[in-house]
Motif scaffolding. Structure first.
Motif, PDB file in Angstrom:
ATOM      1  N   ALA A 267       0.835  -1.211   0.000  1.00 38.82           N
ATOM      2  CA  ALA A 267       0.000   0.000   0.000  1.00 38.82           C
ATOM      3  C   ALA A 267       0.868   1.259   0.000  1.00 38.82           C
ATOM      4  CB  ALA A 267      -0.949  -0.002   1.197  1.00 38.82           C
ATOM      5  N   VAL A 268       1.967   1.230   0.730  1.00 39.56           N
ATOM      6  CA  VAL A 268       2.889   2.371   0.756  1.00 39.56           C
ATOM      7  C   VAL A 268       3.606   2.477  -0.584  1.00 39.56           C
ATOM      8  CG1 VAL A 268       4.906   3.388   1.896  1.00 39.56           C
ATOM      9  CG2 VAL A 268       3.159   2.220   3.266  1.00 39.56           C
TER      10      VAL A 268
ATOM     11  N   LEU B 200       4.520   5.342  -5.641  1.00 39.36           N
ATOM     12  CA  LEU B 200       4.488   5.283  -7.109  1.00 39.36           C
ATOM     13  C   LEU B 200       3.635   6.410  -7.686  1.00 39.36           C
ATOM     14  CD1 LEU B 200       4.132   1.458  -7.743  1.00 39.36           C
ATOM     15  CD2 LEU B 200       6.029   2.906  -8.503  1.00 39.36           C
ATOM     16  N   GLU B 201       2.477   6.642  -7.086  1.00 39.43           N
ATOM     17  CA  GLU B 201       1.590   7.697  -7.580  1.00 39.43           C
ATOM     18  C   GLU B 201       2.235   9.075  -7.460  1.00 39.43           C
ATOM     19  OE1 GLU B 201      -1.954   6.846  -5.364  1.00 39.43           O
ATOM     20  OE2 GLU B 201      -2.568   5.305  -6.788  1.00 39.43           O
TER      21      GLU B 201
ATOM     22  N   ASP C 139       2.443  -6.355  -4.660  1.00 42.96           N
ATOM     23  CA  ASP C 139       1.439  -7.353  -4.995  1.00 42.96           C
ATOM     24  C   ASP C 139       1.095  -7.111  -6.464  1.00 42.96           C
ATOM     25  OD1 ASP C 139      -0.127  -5.026  -4.908  1.00 42.96           O
ATOM     26  OD2 ASP C 139      -1.137  -5.584  -3.049  1.00 42.96           O
ATOM     27  N   GLU C 140       0.142  -7.837  -6.997  1.00 45.71           N
ATOM     28  CA  GLU C 140      -0.194  -7.682  -8.424  1.00 45.71           C
ATOM     29  C   GLU C 140      -0.612  -6.254  -8.761  1.00 45.71           C
ATOM     30  OE1 GLU C 140      -2.866 -10.588 -10.068  1.00 45.71           O
ATOM     31  OE2 GLU C 140      -1.891 -12.212  -8.944  1.00 45.71           O
ATOM     32  N   GLU C 141      -1.397  -5.647  -7.895  1.00 42.02           N
ATOM     33  CA  GLU C 141      -1.857  -4.273  -8.135  1.00 42.02           C
ATOM     34  C   GLU C 141      -0.673  -3.296  -8.175  1.00 42.02           C
ATOM     35  OE1 GLU C 141      -4.672  -0.892  -5.998  1.00 42.02           O
ATOM     36  OE2 GLU C 141      -4.697  -2.936  -5.224  1.00 42.02           O
ATOM     37  N   THR C 142       0.294  -3.495  -7.289  1.00 40.82           N
ATOM     38  CA  THR C 142       1.471  -2.627  -7.252  1.00 40.82           C
ATOM     39  C   THR C 142       2.273  -2.749  -8.540  1.00 40.82           C
ATOM     40  OG1 THR C 142       1.581  -2.926  -4.847  1.00 40.82           O
ATOM     41  CG2 THR C 142       3.552  -2.049  -5.933  1.00 40.82           C
ATOM     42  N   ILE C 143       2.454  -3.954  -9.024  1.00 38.87           N
ATOM     43  CA  ILE C 143       3.228  -4.164 -10.254  1.00 38.87           C
ATOM     44  C   ILE C 143       2.493  -3.566 -11.450  1.00 38.87           C
ATOM     45  CG2 ILE C 143       4.230  -5.891 -11.807  1.00 38.87           C
ATOM     46  CD1 ILE C 143       5.691  -5.429  -9.045  1.00 38.87           C
TER      47      ILE C 143
ATOM     48  N   SER D 220       2.498   0.987 -15.319  1.00 40.55           N
ATOM     49  CA  SER D 220       1.791   2.082 -15.991  1.00 40.55           C
ATOM     50  C   SER D 220       2.620   3.367 -15.990  1.00 40.55           C
ATOM     51  CB  SER D 220       0.422   2.323 -15.340  1.00 40.55           C
ATOM     52  OG  SER D 220       0.541   2.987 -14.094  1.00 40.55           O
ATOM     53  N   TYR D 221       3.566   3.470 -15.083  1.00 39.09           N
ATOM     54  CA  TYR D 221       4.428   4.653 -14.983  1.00 39.09           C
ATOM     55  C   TYR D 221       5.837   4.440 -15.545  1.00 39.09           C
ATOM     56  CZ  TYR D 221       1.104   6.739 -11.626  1.00 39.09           C
ATOM     57  OH  TYR D 221       0.002   7.269 -11.025  1.00 39.09           O
TER      58      TYR D 221
END
Length: 139
Positions: A87-88, A93-94, A112-116, A121-122
């Motif tokens: 989450a951090v 990243l954002e 996790d998958e969402e982080t990757i 995307s960036y």
């Protein structure tokens, strides 16, 4: 010859150069010697890398000035290495998605998958499933 199957060539090149333009930022750098955020900083500094710690609660880590955020760091950054919960990692990243950073590298437990997905995307160079301390032993 060492195998860098999960690491893009440009990232391996930065690890080999160890120059001031090839700084490695450690998000989650710690003053606690039992935490990986401290072990990674010490390990990389001991190998001659230019390391920039990021920890919003500490003014320094292992004698290096610590920054509150990646966006406060001036000058080139080759790699941002994450040693924080997923989450951090996503929140950081954002905040850095528009910065000129060569690669983002996630230690076990920091993604996790969402982080990757978000990282990809960036950034075009996203490293995970590989420990930076092990990889730097191979260059």
């Amino acid at each position: 010859m060492a195998s860098f199957a999960n690491i893009p060539d440009s990232v391996v090149d930065a690890l080999r150069r160890k120059g001031l333009d090839d700084r490695i930022v450690v998000v989650g750098a710690s003053t606690d010697p039992d935490k990986y955020g401290n072990k990674i900083v010490k390990n990389l500094v001991g190998k001659g890398y230019s390391v920039v710690p990021v920890n919003p609660k500490e003014p320094a880590v292992e004698g290096l000035v610590a920054y509150r955020s990646v966006s406060e760091i001036e000058g080139p950054v080759a790699i941002v290495n994450f040693v924080v919960p997923p989450a951090v990692s996503r929140k950081v990243l954002e905040s850095i998605g528009d910065l000129n950073i060569g690669a983002v590298w996630f230690q076990d437990g920091s993604y996790d998958e969402e982080t990757i997905r978000l990282a990809r995307s960036y950034f075009s160079n996203v490293v995970f499933d590989s420990c930076i301390m092990v990889a730097t032993n191979l260059v």
